[in-house]
Scaffold this motif. Structure first.
Motif, short mmCIF file in Angstrom:
data_model
loop_
_atom_site.label_atom_id
_atom_site.label_comp_id
_atom_site.label_asym_id
_atom_site.label_seq_id
_atom_site.Cartn_x
_atom_site.Cartn_y
_atom_site.Cartn_z
N ASN A 192 13.50 -0.68 56.93
CA ASN A 192 13.56 -1.20 55.56
C ASN A 192 14.70 -0.68 54.69
O ASN A 192 14.71 -0.94 53.49
CB ASN A 192 12.25 -0.96 54.81
N GLY B 194 17.66 -1.73 55.10
CA GLY B 194 18.56 -2.87 54.90
C GLY B 194 19.55 -3.10 56.03
O GLY B 194 20.57 -3.77 55.84
N LYS B 195 19.24 -2.61 57.23
CA LYS B 195 20.15 -2.77 58.36
C LYS B 195 20.36 -4.25 58.71
O LYS B 195 21.48 -4.71 58.88
CB LYS B 195 19.62 -2.01 59.59
N SER B 196 19.24 -4.97 58.78
CA SER B 196 19.36 -6.39 59.13
C SER B 196 20.06 -7.18 58.03
O SER B 196 20.87 -8.07 58.32
CB SER B 196 17.98 -7.00 59.38
N THR B 197 19.75 -6.84 56.80
CA THR B 197 20.38 -7.53 55.67
C THR B 197 21.90 -7.32 55.70
O THR B 197 22.68 -8.25 55.49
CB THR B 197 19.81 -7.01 54.34
N LYS C 57 21.48 -0.67 48.66
CA LYS C 57 20.65 -1.15 47.55
C LYS C 57 21.08 -0.55 46.21
O LYS C 57 20.23 -0.27 45.36
CB LYS C 57 19.15 -0.88 47.80
N ASP D 271 22.31 -2.00 43.91
CA ASP D 271 21.96 -2.94 42.82
C ASP D 271 20.63 -2.57 42.17
O ASP D 271 20.33 -3.02 41.07
CB ASP D 271 21.92 -4.37 43.36
N ALA E 90 23.81 -4.49 50.36
CA ALA E 90 23.87 -5.44 51.46
C ALA E 90 23.43 -6.82 50.99
O ALA E 90 23.84 -7.84 51.52
CB ALA E 90 22.98 -4.98 52.61
P1 GDP Z 1 15.85 -2.97 58.04
O1 GDP Z 1 14.44 -2.69 58.43
O2 GDP Z 1 16.61 -1.71 57.91
O3 GDP Z 1 16.51 -3.96 58.93
O4 GDP Z 1 15.80 -3.59 56.56
P2 GDP Z 1 15.92 -5.11 56.08
O5 GDP Z 1 17.31 -5.61 56.18
O6 GDP Z 1 14.87 -5.89 56.75
O7 GDP Z 1 15.59 -4.96 54.53
C1 GDP Z 1 14.37 -4.48 54.04
C2 GDP Z 1 14.16 -5.03 52.65
O8 GDP Z 1 15.14 -4.53 51.75
C3 GDP Z 1 14.27 -6.54 52.56
O9 GDP Z 1 13.28 -7.01 51.69
C4 GDP Z 1 15.64 -6.78 52.00
O10 GDP Z 1 15.74 -7.97 51.26
C5 GDP Z 1 15.80 -5.58 51.09
N1 GDP Z 1 17.21 -5.22 50.89
C6 GDP Z 1 18.13 -4.98 51.84
N2 GDP Z 1 19.32 -4.68 51.30
C7 GDP Z 1 19.17 -4.72 49.97
C8 GDP Z 1 20.05 -4.50 48.85
O11 GDP Z 1 21.23 -4.19 48.96
N3 GDP Z 1 19.49 -4.63 47.61
C9 GDP Z 1 18.19 -4.97 47.43
N4 GDP Z 1 17.76 -5.09 46.19
N5 GDP Z 1 17.36 -5.19 48.45
C10 GDP Z 1 17.82 -5.07 49.71
#
Ligand code: GDP
Ligand code: MG
Length: 301
Positions: A20, A22-25, A128, A130, A158
């Motif tokens: 969570n 934000g790796k995938s994002t 994040k 922002d 991201a």
């Molecule tokens: P992962 O588990 O590391 O792959 O994380 P995800 O990419 O699935 O992101 C987890 C959550 O964080 C999601 O709800 C994304 O929309 C949110 N998220 C990721 N990057 C950002 C960011 O830069 N800003 C905000 N506000 N939310 C983010």
């Protein structure tokens, strides 16, 4: 049978971080702008290619190393072992954390592992931004500052794209000279691609006997069907040395022709359609340097 003289840079970047963060994002943002090649890239379960960023000058292959995220269990040893070896071979590591959360045990666990197993450049990516006021960001950066010897710290978003171009351009500069490991176009169109490349590789090894080492690689550049069902395939055979290039091409191109016609028979059988196969030979030392990591994706035997 041409050699590309333009220098190309390529390499592997491991993205690590708690769930969570934000790796995938991040990857969606980066790959969304460029070429997305993901789910069907042949690979073992050890490591996962998450995305490939390709431009005219460089290619960055982003990988996931599942072992590092997890605590020990029976299977864990093996996972950690493979995470360790791939973290030794990557060209850079991105450690991603949340800007809106204090450094926690999960982050520390990963940091400790990173310190033990990699001597590669590690970039701290604080995602994040922002969600936080600039004043709140500094204490977070501070809390990580002494945890490890970071190559550089990148606060990013991201989701909104802040500072991502800078991060990508820094990573690109970190990539050594190397070949384009994966073609520009979508692998997902043709899951057979890997098998096709293996059939060609097999013919190279059979016909050249011991003269060309097993590290020879085959990249399928294009694979397209015509309206009339003919499948056009262009593939590059990548060898380590120019002497090997000569062997693969043979006198007057005889060897390459033989490799091509034998491979074509097998590929036609596999695909159930007529095939037009064009082969190229290229020398690339960089490929061999990455033999271990490519092996972990099932690219070599
Ligand atoms: P992962 O588990 O590391 O792959 O994380 P995800 O990419 O699935 O992101 C987890 C959550 O964080 C999601 O709800 C994304 O929309 C949110 N998220 C990721 N990057 C950002 C960011 O830069 N800003 C905000 N506000 N939310 C983010
Ligand atoms: Mg994810």
């Amino acid at each position: 049978m041409e050699e590309n003289t333009q220098t190309f840079h390529s390499g592997f970047v491991a993205i690590v971080g708690r769930p969570n963060v934000g790796k995938s994002t991040f990857l969606n943002y980066v790959i969304g702008q460029k070429v997305a090649i993901m789910s069907d890239v042949p690979q073992t379960t050890r490591n996962k290619i998450q995305g490939i960023y390709t431009t005219d000058q460089e290619q960055i292959v982003f990988i996931d190393t599942p072992g590092i995220h997890k605590a020990h269990n029976k299977l864990g040893d093996f996972m950690v072992q493979s995470a360790m070896s791939s973290l030794k071979e990557v060209d850079a590591v991105m450690f991603m954390v949340n800007a809106n959360e204090a450094r926690g045990a999960g982050d520390n666990y990963i940091i400790e592992r990173l310190k033990k197993i990699t001597d590669r450049p590690v970039y701290l990516v604080i995602n994040k931004i922002d969600l936080v006021h600039p004043d709140e960001l500094l204490p977070i950066v501070d809390s990580y500052k002494d945890a490890m010897d970071w190559t550089e710290v990148f606060p990013i978003s991201a989701l909104q794209g802040n500072n991502i171009n800078e991060l990508i351009s820094t990573l690109s500069k970190q990539m050594p000279e190397g070949p384009k490991y994966y073609p520009d176009d979508q692998i997902t169109d043709h899951p057979e691609r890997f098998v096709v490349s293996e059939l060609i590789r097999e013919k190279v090894l059979q016909l050249t006997r011991q003269e060309v080492p097993h590290s020879v690689a085959v990249v399928i550049e294009t694979m397209k069907s015509n309206d009339d069902g003919l499948v056009n395939i262009q593939a590059t055979i990548i060898v380590d040395r120019s002497s090997q290039k000569g062997i693969v091409i043979g006198k007057g191109g005889k060897m390459l022709k033989e490799i091509g016609s034998r491979a074509r028979v097998d590929i036609e059988h596999l695909l159930g359609s007529r095939v037009y196969l064009e082969l190229w030979v290229k020398v690339s030392e960089g490929w061999r340097d990455k033999q271990g990591i490519l092996q972990s994706f099932g690219y070599k035997k």
